[in-house]
Design an enzyme around this catalytic site. Structure first.
Site, PDB file in Angstrom:
ATOM      1  N   ASP A 181       0.850  -1.190   0.000  1.00 17.07           N
ATOM      2  CA  ASP A 181       0.000   0.000   0.000  1.00 17.07           C
ATOM      3  C   ASP A 181       0.884   1.238   0.000  1.00 17.07           C
ATOM      4  O   ASP A 181       1.724   1.401   0.878  1.00 17.07           O
ATOM      5  CB  ASP A 181      -0.905  -0.007   1.234  1.00 17.07           C
ATOM      6  CG  ASP A 181      -2.037   1.010   1.131  1.00 17.07           C
ATOM      7  OD1 ASP A 181      -2.350   1.459   0.013  1.00 17.07           O
ATOM      8  OD2 ASP A 181      -2.604   1.354   2.186  1.00 17.07           O
ATOM      9  N   TYR A 188       1.183   5.636  -0.458  1.00 17.43           N
ATOM     10  CA  TYR A 188       0.637   6.800   0.268  1.00 17.43           C
ATOM     11  C   TYR A 188       0.895   7.997  -0.625  1.00 17.43           C
ATOM     12  O   TYR A 188       1.579   8.922  -0.254  1.00 17.43           O
ATOM     13  CB  TYR A 188       1.403   6.896   1.603  1.00 17.43           C
ATOM     14  CG  TYR A 188       0.900   7.850   2.643  1.00 17.43           C
ATOM     15  CD1 TYR A 188      -0.385   7.745   3.181  1.00 17.43           C
ATOM     16  CD2 TYR A 188       1.735   8.855   3.148  1.00 17.43           C
ATOM     17  CE1 TYR A 188      -0.814   8.604   4.175  1.00 17.43           C
ATOM     18  CE2 TYR A 188       1.312   9.714   4.148  1.00 17.43           C
ATOM     19  CZ  TYR A 188       0.033   9.579   4.653  1.00 17.43           C
ATOM     20  OH  TYR A 188      -0.387  10.434   5.658  1.00 17.43           O
ATOM     21  N   HIS A 206      -4.069  13.889   0.351  1.00 13.82           N
ATOM     22  CA  HIS A 206      -4.345  13.002   1.489  1.00 13.82           C
ATOM     23  C   HIS A 206      -3.232  13.105   2.536  1.00 13.82           C
ATOM     24  O   HIS A 206      -3.499  13.282   3.726  1.00 13.82           O
ATOM     25  CB  HIS A 206      -4.494  11.557   1.024  1.00 13.82           C
ATOM     26  CG  HIS A 206      -4.636  10.564   2.132  1.00 13.82           C
ATOM     27  ND1 HIS A 206      -5.754  10.502   2.950  1.00 13.82           N
ATOM     28  CD2 HIS A 206      -3.781   9.614   2.597  1.00 13.82           C
ATOM     29  CE1 HIS A 206      -5.586   9.547   3.850  1.00 13.82           C
ATOM     30  NE2 HIS A 206      -4.399   8.991   3.667  1.00 13.82           N
ATOM     31  N   GLU A 214     -10.915   3.745   2.764  1.00 21.87           N
ATOM     32  CA  GLU A 214      -9.926   4.524   2.021  1.00 21.87           C
ATOM     33  C   GLU A 214     -10.193   4.286   0.542  1.00 21.87           C
ATOM     34  O   GLU A 214     -10.173   3.148   0.071  1.00 21.87           O
ATOM     35  CB  GLU A 214      -8.491   4.111   2.385  1.00 21.87           C
ATOM     36  CG  GLU A 214      -8.119   4.527   3.809  1.00 21.87           C
ATOM     37  CD  GLU A 214      -6.640   4.339   4.142  1.00 21.87           C
ATOM     38  OE1 GLU A 214      -6.018   3.425   3.555  1.00 21.87           O
ATOM     39  OE2 GLU A 214      -6.119   5.089   4.986  1.00 21.87           O
ATOM     40  N   GLU A 240      -9.149   3.967  -2.902  1.00 20.09           N
ATOM     41  CA  GLU A 240      -7.874   3.721  -3.569  1.00 20.09           C
ATOM     42  C   GLU A 240      -8.112   2.975  -4.879  1.00 20.09           C
ATOM     43  O   GLU A 240      -9.182   2.426  -5.124  1.00 20.09           O
ATOM     44  CB  GLU A 240      -6.943   2.863  -2.687  1.00 20.09           C
ATOM     45  CG  GLU A 240      -6.743   3.439  -1.286  1.00 20.09           C
ATOM     46  CD  GLU A 240      -5.586   2.820  -0.513  1.00 20.09           C
ATOM     47  OE1 GLU A 240      -4.677   2.229  -1.161  1.00 20.09           O
ATOM     48  OE2 GLU A 240      -5.584   2.929   0.723  1.00 20.09           O
ATOM     49  N   ASP A 279      -9.486   0.222   1.106  1.00 19.42           N
ATOM     50  CA  ASP A 279      -8.555  -0.200   2.159  1.00 19.42           C
ATOM     51  C   ASP A 279      -9.143   0.169   3.530  1.00 19.42           C
ATOM     52  O   ASP A 279      -8.784   1.172   4.133  1.00 19.42           O
ATOM     53  CB  ASP A 279      -7.210   0.496   1.935  1.00 19.42           C
ATOM     54  CG  ASP A 279      -6.115  -0.086   2.804  1.00 19.42           C
ATOM     55  OD1 ASP A 279      -6.271  -1.233   3.259  1.00 19.42           O
ATOM     56  OD2 ASP A 279      -5.107   0.606   3.019  1.00 19.42           O
ATOM     57  N   GLN A 309      -5.299   2.287  14.757  1.00 19.56           N
ATOM     58  CA  GLN A 309      -4.114   2.759  14.030  1.00 19.56           C
ATOM     59  C   GLN A 309      -3.327   3.781  14.848  1.00 19.56           C
ATOM     60  O   GLN A 309      -2.104   3.697  14.954  1.00 19.56           O
ATOM     61  CB  GLN A 309      -4.580   3.386  12.708  1.00 19.56           C
ATOM     62  CG  GLN A 309      -3.456   3.779  11.764  1.00 19.56           C
ATOM     63  CD  GLN A 309      -3.989   4.317  10.424  1.00 19.56           C
ATOM     64  OE1 GLN A 309      -5.199   4.334  10.196  1.00 19.56           O
ATOM     65  NE2 GLN A 309      -3.097   4.736   9.561  1.00 19.56           N
ATOM     66  N   TYR A 332       0.537   2.395  15.624  1.00 18.48           N
ATOM     67  CA  TYR A 332       1.350   2.536  14.412  1.00 18.48           C
ATOM     68  C   TYR A 332       2.803   2.936  14.640  1.00 18.48           C
ATOM     69  O   TYR A 332       3.628   2.777  13.735  1.00 18.48           O
ATOM     70  CB  TYR A 332       0.682   3.474  13.410  1.00 18.48           C
ATOM     71  CG  TYR A 332       0.970   4.946  13.575  1.00 18.48           C
ATOM     72  CD1 TYR A 332       0.348   5.687  14.564  1.00 18.48           C
ATOM     73  CD2 TYR A 332       1.866   5.600  12.723  1.00 18.48           C
ATOM     74  CE1 TYR A 332       0.597   7.038  14.697  1.00 18.48           C
ATOM     75  CE2 TYR A 332       2.119   6.951  12.845  1.00 18.48           C
ATOM     76  CZ  TYR A 332       1.482   7.668  13.840  1.00 18.48           C
ATOM     77  OH  TYR A 332       1.737   9.004  13.960  1.00 18.48           O
TER      78      TYR A 332
HETATM   79 MN    MN Z   1      -4.409   2.539   2.404  1.00 21.95          MN
END
Ligand code: MN
Length: 421
Positions: free
Chosen positions: A132, A134, A139, A205, A207, A239, A246, A250
């Protein structure tokens, strides 16, 4: 222009007005019916062309394909033919469906087709690895503003490399699969210890993801200029994310249980060949990149994207309209960066873009941004509001490109959220 993309092409198979799947698209997927096992098909209008049937009936004989190529529950072997050979198959399908060609029409005709309404769609590929990225600057900037420093929203590395992480392949599911709200640990800043329970900040998300078509050797790299020869096509990608889990988990290694409970993909893989007329320039990269990330030509795609939320038993509200063209880092740069250290890739791997947000608040690709961390709830037409996704909500994403009267669509990826165990 490739002949399969010609806007003037028409098919003897009727394609309803506004369909995502005209003869110029021809996306590949895996379907089954009450009477048939999962097999490869191509979408045309609101029908599916049964490739296994075509193969058995001899329509691909001139291409020298293996007998069982399409009579399989995944497309990996077909995709692994490579872009050139798979393109030949797609050209042959275009030829067989062409208005002026009686070959299939007058012999087997509807015997080779199944109504979408009578088919179940399955995962199109067996996914070995999932990455994934970014790569949307809007965003990344929005997230940085909300959770870090509004003055320095982007981290220092962001414009120098396409940031990414390795995700979980086992929990990627096809559109229509219900998604269970995850349980996990979360801790608010004002709490002493974490709590355990259902996520209270479930998010989507928006995507897209590309699927690779080659197996490379460990130690080798892919350049930006030949990245396209390693990519079969795109799907829509939701996603799913649990923001409260998170936030707590994270640091320092990045997303883990907040992401690995599910990601949903659309069932039809739209090929790079079909998207060729919709290539466009991406945003200007105003920091000079290292040579291995330089590229030439238009490497982005103009694909309109939409997200809707349908509450249990209610009607859908569209909450976001975005576009893939907002991606700061393009797929050639992503794949070049991914492999510059010698990381090998495999057929059927999935590479998601990261949340695709546009410049305006109605184009933000997650609830996190749309409701701005819960401070600006999204108003729904049934009178309720949403800060996050609720149990019973179905999240639906759509994507399509449109030009010269041709619409190349992705169909949709949808998933209903079930209450936590
Ligand atoms: Mn994602």
């Amino acid at each position: 222009m490739q002949e399969t993309n010609d806007p003037k092409l028409t098919s003897w198979m009727p394609v309803p007005q506004g369909s995502d799947f005209p003869i110029q698209n021809l996306p590949f997927g895996i379907f089954s019916t009450a009477g048939t096992s999962p097999r490869a098909g191509v979408a045309i209008g609101d029908h599916i062309l049964d490739l296994s049937f075509l193969s058995e009936s001899g329509y691909f004989d001139q291409l020298g394909l293996s007998q069982r190529l399409f009579d399989q529950p995944v497309l990996n072997e077909f995709i692994g033919l490579g872009r050139k050979r798979a393109g030949e198959v797609r050209r042959r399908i275009s030829e067989l469906l062409h208005s002026d060609n009686p070959e299939l029409r007058d012999s087997h005709g509807m015997d080779a087709l199944v109504a979408m309404s009578e088919a179940n769609m399955h995962m199109p590929v067996s996914v070995g690895d999932y990455t994934d990225f970014y790569s949307s600057i809007e965003h990344a900037t929005n997230i940085g503003r909300m959770i870090r420093d509004p003055q320095n929203a982007l981290l220092p590395n962001w414009k120098h490399l396409p940031v990414g992480y390795h995700g979980r392949a086992s929990s990627i599911v096809v559109s229509g699969t219900e998604v269970r709200r995850p349980n996990g640990q979360a801790k608010n800043p004002d709490e002493q210890v974490p709590r355990f329970g259902p996520s209270k900040r479930l998010d989507f998300e928006l995507e897209m993801a590309f699927i690779t078509s080659t197996k490379t050797t460990l130690g080798s790299s892919i350049s930006t200029s030949n990245a396209k020869d390693h990519i079969f096509g795109f799907v829509l990608f939701n996603d799913w994310s649990a923001r409260d889990l998170q936030t707590w988990e994270y640091q320092p290694l990045g997303p883990f249980l907040a992401k690995n409970f599910a990601s949903s993909i659309s069932p039809w893989i739209v090929t790079l060949d079909a998207l060729e007329p919709f290539r466009c320039d991406g945003p200007v990269q105003d920091v000079k990149v290292l040579p291995y990330l330089e590229y030439s030509g238009s490497r982005n795609y103009d694909i309109q994207l939409q997200v809707g939320i349908a509450p249990e038993g209610g009607t859908e509200d569209v909450v976001c309209n975005s576009n893939f063209k907002y991606m700061y880092w393009n797929i050639a740069q992503q794949l070049a960066h991914h492999t510059v250290n010698g990381c090998n890739i495999n057929i059927g791997d999935i590479y998601a873009s990261g949340t695709i947000s546009g410049p305006t608040p109605d184009s933000y690709g997650s609830m996190f941004e749309l409701a701005w961390k819960g401070t600006k709830p999204v108003q729904m037409s049934d009178g309720t509001e949403r800060k996050w996704i609720e149990d019973g909500d179905t999240v639906i994403m759509r994507g399509w490109s449109e030009k010269n009267g041709v619409r190349i669509g992705f169909g949709e990826v949808s998933g209903k959220v079930l209450p936590a165990h």
